[in-house]
Design an enzyme around this catalytic site. Sequence first.
Site, short mmCIF file in Angstrom:
data_model
loop_
_atom_site.label_atom_id
_atom_site.label_comp_id
_atom_site.label_asym_id
_atom_site.label_seq_id
_atom_site.Cartn_x
_atom_site.Cartn_y
_atom_site.Cartn_z
CG PHE A 185 -21.23 31.87 67.66
CD1 PHE A 185 -22.51 31.81 68.17
CD2 PHE A 185 -20.39 32.89 68.08
CE1 PHE A 185 -22.96 32.75 69.08
CE2 PHE A 185 -20.83 33.84 68.99
CZ PHE A 185 -22.12 33.77 69.50
CG ASP A 186 -21.78 24.87 63.76
OD1 ASP A 186 -20.86 24.80 62.93
OD2 ASP A 186 -22.90 24.37 63.57
CG MET A 187 -21.90 30.06 59.65
SD MET A 187 -20.88 30.59 58.24
CE MET A 187 -20.89 29.10 57.23
#
Length: 254
Positions: free
Chosen positions: A41-43
Amino acid sequence: MQELIRRNAPAAAPVSRSVRRRVLWKRDMGENMNQFRAVLFDMDGVLINTEPLHFRMWREVFHNRGVEIDYNGYKDCIGTTEEFLRELIWKNYGADFRKDETLKEDAMVIKKRLIAEEGFPKMPGVEEMLKNLYEAGFLLAIASSSSVSFIELAMDYIGVKQYFHVINSGENVAHSKPAPDIYLNTAERLGVKPEECVVLEDSENGSIAAVSAGMVCVGLLNPDSGNQNLERAKVVIRELGEFTPKLIGRLNEI
């Protein structure tokens, strides 16, 4: 005698709901689920909706230095690092802050003030999504351009840090997104191959990084992340509730 043995045999241990759900999901997904072992995941803009906060922060930072930035001049840095932003400001506004040693410190002061005023804006459905993927047996990781300290603070704040096997930052690699470094490094730390990873991204830079790393990218259409080009994503979703084990199991069919 057989009846006596059966009656006196210890009862089987109850199967937990999460284990039962995992077994049923594996049966339904068949062989497709075996390809993907990890979800990265990107945040910012995916787990927490911080892109508007970041823009306000940097606008104030540069305003205090006599430069007025607008969203069009800023948006290309979404999903990248502070160093990339410094270069972008030099390119778009002719203002050179590439060696400004107080820039990061000033930005953090403003960010802490904004977070104290507003908190971390959790994306709707984030905890349920992570719980479902975790219980389905995926290895979960964050691969963000933000600092490790900021990632951990944010994940603690919204109460989901326990779901992640690896938390990784752009600080730990040589080149920021759109280079694939952060995703390749995260896969290595998880002990999986790039082709065994699915990435959820909301930015063009992030999707380029994921695909360049040899991973399958799912795009999240987040209006607060601006008009991002997600054409490299295999599928684009509008909310986290759509990002399910079932969708991941069907990515090869899309």
